[in-house]
Enzyme design. Sequence first.
Site, PDB file in Angstrom:
ATOM      1  N   CYS A   1       1.993   2.103  13.052  1.00 21.25           N
ATOM      2  CA  CYS A   1       3.304   3.192  12.594  1.00 21.25           C
ATOM      3  C   CYS A   1       3.902   4.056  13.594  1.00 21.25           C
ATOM      4  CB  CYS A   1       2.844   3.839  10.988  1.00 21.25           C
ATOM      5  SG  CYS A   1       2.081   2.151  10.063  1.00 21.25           S
TER       6      CYS A   1
ATOM      7  N   GLN B   1      -7.733   0.249   4.135  1.00 20.04           N
ATOM      8  CA  GLN B   1      -8.522   0.175   5.468  1.00 20.04           C
ATOM      9  C   GLN B   1      -9.918  -0.333   4.605  1.00 20.04           C
ATOM     10  OE1 GLN B   1      -7.876  -1.131   8.290  1.00 20.04           O
ATOM     11  NE2 GLN B   1      -5.260  -0.398   8.509  1.00 20.04           N
TER      12      GLN B   1
ATOM     13  N   GLY C   1       0.666  -1.003  -0.392  1.00 20.64           N
ATOM     14  CA  GLY C   1       0.222   0.418  -0.165  1.00 20.64           C
ATOM     15  C   GLY C   1       1.298   1.526   0.039  1.00 20.64           C
TER      16      GLY C   1
ATOM     17  N   ASN D   1      -7.107   4.317   9.573  1.00 23.72           N
ATOM     18  CA  ASN D   1      -6.634   2.712  10.250  1.00 23.72           C
ATOM     19  C   ASN D   1      -6.025   3.699  11.569  1.00 23.72           C
ATOM     20  OD1 ASN D   1      -4.160   5.781   9.594  1.00 23.72           O
ATOM     21  ND2 ASN D   1      -3.631   4.088  10.489  1.00 23.72           N
TER      22      ASN D   1
ATOM     23  N   HIS E   1      -2.429  -7.810   2.476  1.00 23.07           N
ATOM     24  CA  HIS E   1      -2.195  -7.820   3.608  1.00 23.07           C
ATOM     25  C   HIS E   1      -3.413  -7.324   4.723  1.00 23.07           C
ATOM     26  CE1 HIS E   1      -0.208  -5.298   5.960  1.00 23.07           C
ATOM     27  NE2 HIS E   1       0.605  -4.596   5.076  1.00 23.07           N
TER      28      HIS E   1
END
Length: 373
Positions: free
Chosen positions: A323, A178, A68, A150, A200
């Site tokens: 992240c 998402q 992504g 997210n 994923h």
Amino acid sequence: MIYCDHAATAPLCPEAREAMRPYLSFAANPSALYSAARDASYAVKKAREQVAACIGARPEEIYFTSCGTEADNWAVKGCARKVLAGWGARRLVLSAIEHPAVTETCLSLAPLGFETVLLPVDPMGLVARASLEEALIGGAALVSVMAANNEIGTLEPIRELCALAHEKGVPFHTDAVQAVGHIPVDVEKWGVDLLSASGHKFSAPRGTGFLYIRKGFALPPLLSGGGQERGMRSGTENVAGIVGLAAALTARVKQMEKDAAALDKMRARILEGLRDRGVDFRVNGAPDALPGFLSLSFRDMDGEMLLHRLDLKGVLVSTGSACHAGKETVSPVIRAIGVPEAYEKGTLRLTLGPENTMEEAECLLQALVEAVR
Ligand SMILES: *Cc1c(COP(=O)(O)O)cnc(C)c1O
């Protein structure tokens, strides 16, 4: 172990595993000339058609990437390069709650003279039309607003924001990492020029993703080389990964309504259970968030401490974006929606997935209540 961190990554689904199996031990280079290469190239073609069908696109509008983040980088840097090569405002307009794959990419273009404008969000995390209108005075190279956040799961009004950007002649990108595979996505209905997705996050293998590029939208190529992906993204195709991505997405879309209903029930049960037991918390984001998505802030708590207590009980959750975890105590998203001070540090993100059960939701609730106490 009870895994409740699907927004960070989702376990590989059986459909993807099965579809990939033949290509894991041997997949010919689709560019080769023998018959096995035709099989590999056919598998990629079929995967492209399946992915396109899942988001209302045409197969030739799908470009496979390695993740992504790559799709986001391509969209942002591609639009910036268009402006550098021609004319237009060196301005990038995004919401204040974008993923770092978008925000940091925009900020990295500052040395080339690009200004990044962050659109504020309301306490639900929604971007207001008026703030976009104002930011577009003087034009822009790109507007980028995520389809679903997210950290809090809020769904943005993409169709409306996109129409507004187009009125001003500005291209529109949405980071739908998402959203794809979780809620209905229709690129025609939304009208977007560019859309990013990551395998994923919808039960496909890691290291897979795609960028949708509207037909006729001239985006410069990402990687030059052997000319794969119609000259737009060179590099030998990840055949097994691409096949797995298409299989997972097809399976998730087929099950979407059923999964969403089950996930909403678990979400409601957890909220009800916490309230019944008198836990002092607030729910972040809009009430009609992503299915199975819960961003909760507990009064006078430390989110990281709660996370570790849950970990000891075998329940895996997050404090927010993977992240950001460990970087700052309070994430920029939680700041942007204005969570009151007494609550902001006690934030947890619970993201359930299709393989979670109601029994697991009950265990999670119990563990959470104990951790808070
Ligand atoms: C996970 C995520 C990304 C990055 O995707 P990768 O495939 O991990 O690079 C980008 N945007 C959002 C909203 C995400 O949740």
